[in-house]
Design a protein around this motif. Structure first.
Motif, PDB file in Angstrom:
ATOM      1  N   ILE A 239      38.739  38.132  38.113  1.00  0.00           N
ATOM      2  CA  ILE A 239      38.540  39.551  37.797  1.00  0.00           C
ATOM      3  C   ILE A 239      39.731  40.099  37.023  1.00  0.00           C
ATOM      4  CG2 ILE A 239      38.389  41.879  38.780  1.00  0.00           C
ATOM      5  CD1 ILE A 239      36.697  40.729  41.034  1.00  0.00           C
ATOM      6  N   PHE A 240      40.940  39.823  37.504  1.00  0.00           N
ATOM      7  CA  PHE A 240      42.131  40.360  36.838  1.00  0.00           C
ATOM      8  C   PHE A 240      42.365  39.702  35.480  1.00  0.00           C
ATOM      9  CE2 PHE A 240      43.222  42.149  40.972  1.00  0.00           C
ATOM     10  CZ  PHE A 240      43.755  43.368  40.590  1.00  0.00           C
ATOM     11  N   PHE A 241      41.956  38.449  35.337  1.00  0.00           N
ATOM     12  CA  PHE A 241      42.110  37.795  34.035  1.00  0.00           C
ATOM     13  C   PHE A 241      41.140  38.404  33.017  1.00  0.00           C
ATOM     14  CE2 PHE A 241      41.490  34.515  30.827  1.00  0.00           C
ATOM     15  CZ  PHE A 241      42.810  34.175  30.536  1.00  0.00           C
ATOM     16  N   ILE A 242      39.882  38.574  33.411  1.00  0.00           N
ATOM     17  CA  ILE A 242      38.894  39.178  32.505  1.00  0.00           C
ATOM     18  C   ILE A 242      39.271  40.625  32.211  1.00  0.00           C
ATOM     19  CG2 ILE A 242      36.456  39.778  32.208  1.00  0.00           C
ATOM     20  CD1 ILE A 242      35.736  37.463  34.016  1.00  0.00           C
ATOM     21  N   LEU A 243      39.876  41.302  33.196  1.00  0.00           N
ATOM     22  CA  LEU A 243      40.276  42.695  33.035  1.00  0.00           C
ATOM     23  C   LEU A 243      41.266  42.862  31.883  1.00  0.00           C
ATOM     24  CD1 LEU A 243      39.753  45.429  34.493  1.00  0.00           C
ATOM     25  CD2 LEU A 243      41.833  45.009  35.797  1.00  0.00           C
ATOM     26  N   GLY A 244      41.992  41.793  31.561  1.00  0.00           N
ATOM     27  CA  GLY A 244      42.978  41.859  30.487  1.00  0.00           C
ATOM     28  C   GLY A 244      42.376  42.167  29.126  1.00  0.00           C
TER      29      GLY A 244
ATOM     30  N   ASP B 189      36.564  41.478  51.389  1.00  0.00           N
ATOM     31  CA  ASP B 189      35.747  40.520  52.129  1.00  0.00           C
ATOM     32  C   ASP B 189      36.349  39.125  52.034  1.00  0.00           C
ATOM     33  OD1 ASP B 189      34.005  42.623  52.643  1.00  0.00           O
ATOM     34  OD2 ASP B 189      32.773  42.193  50.875  1.00  0.00           O
ATOM     35  N   ALA B 190      36.032  38.289  52.984  1.00  0.00           N
ATOM     36  CA  ALA B 190      36.554  36.923  52.990  1.00  0.00           C
ATOM     37  C   ALA B 190      35.974  36.106  51.836  1.00  0.00           C
ATOM     38  CB  ALA B 190      36.249  36.243  54.319  1.00  0.00           C
ATOM     39  N   THR B 191      34.723  36.407  51.493  1.00  0.00           N
ATOM     40  CA  THR B 191      34.070  35.694  50.393  1.00  0.00           C
ATOM     41  C   THR B 191      33.397  36.694  49.458  1.00  0.00           C
ATOM     42  OG1 THR B 191      32.011  35.429  51.655  1.00  0.00           O
ATOM     43  CG2 THR B 191      33.653  33.644  51.796  1.00  0.00           C
ATOM     44  N   PHE B 192      33.152  36.271  48.238  1.00  0.00           N
ATOM     45  CA  PHE B 192      32.450  37.092  47.251  1.00  0.00           C
ATOM     46  C   PHE B 192      31.381  36.217  46.608  1.00  0.00           C
ATOM     47  CE2 PHE B 192      31.871  38.721  42.911  1.00  0.00           C
ATOM     48  CZ  PHE B 192      31.549  40.048  43.192  1.00  0.00           C
ATOM     49  N   LEU B 193      30.112  36.534  46.900  1.00  0.00           N
ATOM     50  CA  LEU B 193      28.980  35.721  46.442  1.00  0.00           C
ATOM     51  C   LEU B 193      29.137  34.269  46.874  1.00  0.00           C
ATOM     52  CD1 LEU B 193      28.507  37.143  42.810  1.00  0.00           C
ATOM     53  CD2 LEU B 193      27.245  37.748  44.893  1.00  0.00           C
ATOM     54  N   GLY B 194      29.640  34.086  48.087  1.00  0.00           N
ATOM     55  CA  GLY B 194      29.797  32.745  48.631  1.00  0.00           C
ATOM     56  C   GLY B 194      31.065  32.031  48.208  1.00  0.00           C
ATOM     57  N   LEU B 195      31.903  32.662  47.375  1.00  0.00           N
ATOM     58  CA  LEU B 195      33.135  32.054  46.892  1.00  0.00           C
ATOM     59  C   LEU B 195      34.335  32.674  47.591  1.00  0.00           C
ATOM     60  CD1 LEU B 195      32.339  32.137  43.055  1.00  0.00           C
ATOM     61  CD2 LEU B 195      32.185  30.146  44.564  1.00  0.00           C
ATOM     62  N   PRO B 196      35.418  31.913  47.770  1.00  0.00           N
ATOM     63  CA  PRO B 196      36.642  32.493  48.348  1.00  0.00           C
ATOM     64  C   PRO B 196      37.130  33.667  47.507  1.00  0.00           C
ATOM     65  CG  PRO B 196      36.786  30.096  48.256  1.00  0.00           C
ATOM     66  CD  PRO B 196      35.552  30.472  47.489  1.00  0.00           C
ATOM     67  N   THR B 197      37.590  34.711  48.143  1.00  0.00           N
ATOM     68  CA  THR B 197      37.917  35.950  47.435  1.00  0.00           C
ATOM     69  C   THR B 197      39.098  35.801  46.489  1.00  0.00           C
ATOM     70  OG1 THR B 197      37.066  37.247  49.288  1.00  0.00           O
ATOM     71  CG2 THR B 197      38.510  38.380  47.751  1.00  0.00           C
ATOM     72  N   LEU B 198      40.127  35.049  46.886  1.00  0.00           N
ATOM     73  CA  LEU B 198      41.331  34.969  46.062  1.00  0.00           C
ATOM     74  C   LEU B 198      41.067  34.404  44.659  1.00  0.00           C
ATOM     75  CD1 LEU B 198      44.329  35.515  45.893  1.00  0.00           C
ATOM     76  CD2 LEU B 198      44.750  33.235  46.864  1.00  0.00           C
ATOM     77  N   PRO B 199      40.352  33.273  44.520  1.00  0.00           N
ATOM     78  CA  PRO B 199      40.041  32.813  43.160  1.00  0.00           C
ATOM     79  C   PRO B 199      39.211  33.825  42.361  1.00  0.00           C
ATOM     80  CG  PRO B 199      39.666  31.052  44.741  1.00  0.00           C
ATOM     81  CD  PRO B 199      39.905  32.299  45.531  1.00  0.00           C
TER      82      PRO B 199
ATOM     83  N   ALA C 238      46.559  45.029  51.270  1.00  0.00           N
ATOM     84  CA  ALA C 238      45.485  45.470  52.168  1.00  0.00           C
ATOM     85  C   ALA C 238      44.171  44.727  51.930  1.00  0.00           C
ATOM     86  CB  ALA C 238      45.260  46.975  52.016  1.00  0.00           C
ATOM     87  N   LEU C 239      43.820  44.512  50.644  1.00  0.00           N
ATOM     88  CA  LEU C 239      42.543  43.863  50.353  1.00  0.00           C
ATOM     89  C   LEU C 239      42.662  42.338  50.388  1.00  0.00           C
ATOM     90  CD1 LEU C 239      41.083  46.119  47.502  1.00  0.00           C
ATOM     91  CD2 LEU C 239      40.880  46.351  49.981  1.00  0.00           C
ATOM     92  N   LEU C 240      43.636  41.811  49.648  1.00  0.00           N
ATOM     93  CA  LEU C 240      43.796  40.359  49.586  1.00  0.00           C
ATOM     94  C   LEU C 240      44.613  39.816  50.754  1.00  0.00           C
ATOM     95  CD1 LEU C 240      44.474  39.902  45.764  1.00  0.00           C
ATOM     96  CD2 LEU C 240      42.332  39.551  47.005  1.00  0.00           C
ATOM     97  N   ARG C 241      45.261  40.725  51.519  1.00  0.00           N
ATOM     98  CA  ARG C 241      46.052  40.338  52.694  1.00  0.00           C
ATOM     99  C   ARG C 241      47.165  39.354  52.333  1.00  0.00           C
ATOM    100  NH1 ARG C 241      40.730  40.569  54.002  1.00  0.00           N
ATOM    101  NH2 ARG C 241      40.105  42.100  55.580  1.00  0.00           N
ATOM    102  N   LYS C 242      47.855  39.653  51.240  1.00  0.00           N
ATOM    103  CA  LYS C 242      48.978  38.837  50.798  1.00  0.00           C
ATOM    104  C   LYS C 242      50.268  39.646  50.940  1.00  0.00           C
ATOM    105  CE  LYS C 242      46.782  35.133  49.438  1.00  0.00           C
ATOM    106  NZ  LYS C 242      47.077  33.797  50.016  1.00  0.00           N
TER     107      LYS C 242
END
Length: 232
Positions: free
Chosen positions: A176-181, A161-171, A102-106
């Motif tokens: 986020i998930f890597f730091i979450l580890g 959102d399509a972007t996050f602080l001007g960056l593509p959301t997927l990267p 739903a969020l990442l649309r994958k």
């Protein structure tokens, strides 16, 4: 904890490799049978040493032992924090499919990729924790883990959102998930040592070894918290 993570990942990807012939009930049924068999294997095949009670030790029932456990102030403080921590953490784990689709649309098949990023980070974080634990107390590391989870999880709100602080959301999602580890690894690796310290302190106060009761009470309470996340 590493085995727990590997098992969690296996359950996530297993439906892709196990042919399901019984509709939606197939995978849960397979997991239930597998879990039941492996749970009873130690009971049936591992012979424990017979415990000889101390001459001064009194017989007590499980309800009395549970009452003693819940009267330990340190345990109550720890288990309350653990309940809310597990509520938040497990809700995120339960929501991974929603985050991916739903969020990442994958597609659903992208879920192991996201989980793999997080799992890799957790394993690497275990190595890091083994070094830094020499310089910090378990309480400090546990608190920083809680703080890290509290700061990182709300960022997932912006993944739609399509972007996050001007960056593509997927990267950004990968980051986020890597730091979450790191806070996940801290939370997972610190809970049992803290519980062991509580049991040691309890023995000094009452004169009995009751770590099994602490562990059992924690497991029971945490499982109800985890079950609640599915309802949420």
């Amino acid at each position: 904890t590493i085995f727990l993570l590997v098992a969690t990942g296996a359950i996530m990807v297993l439906p892709k490799f196990v042919p399901i012939r019984f509709g939606n009930i197939g995978m849960p049924l397979f997991a239930a049978i597998l879990g039941c068999v492996t749970i009873y294997m130690p009971v049936l095949f591992i012979k424990e040493k017979q415990h000889k009670p101390h001459p001064d030790e009194k017989a007590y029932g499980i309800l009395e032992a549970l009452q003693w456990t819940l009267s330990n102030k340190a345990f109550v403080i720890y288990i309350v924090s653990s309940i809310f921590l597990n509520l938040g953490f497990q809700t995120v784990m339960n929501s991974l499919m929603y985050i991916v689709t739903a969020l990442l649309r994958k597609p659903e098949g992208f879920l192991p990729v996201i989980f793999g990023v997080c799992l890799t980070s957790v394993v690497l974080s275990f190595v890091l924790i083994s070094f830094v634990q020499k310089y910090f107390t378990k309480k400090t590391m546990y608190l920083f883990s809680i703080l890290g989870l509290g700061l990182l999880v709300p960022l997932m709100y912006f993944l739609s959102d399509a972007t996050f602080l001007g960056l593509p959301t997927l990267p950004v999602a990968y980051v986020i998930f890597f730091i979450l580890g790191l806070p996940m690894a801290g939370m997972m690796s610190m809970q049992m040592p803290i519980l062991a310290d509580i049991a040691d302190c309890d023995e000094k106060q009452v004169g009995y070894r009751r770590e099994a009761m602490f562990f059992g009470a924690q497991g029971c309470i945490q499982r109800y918290a985890i079950a609640t996340t599915s309802l949420i």
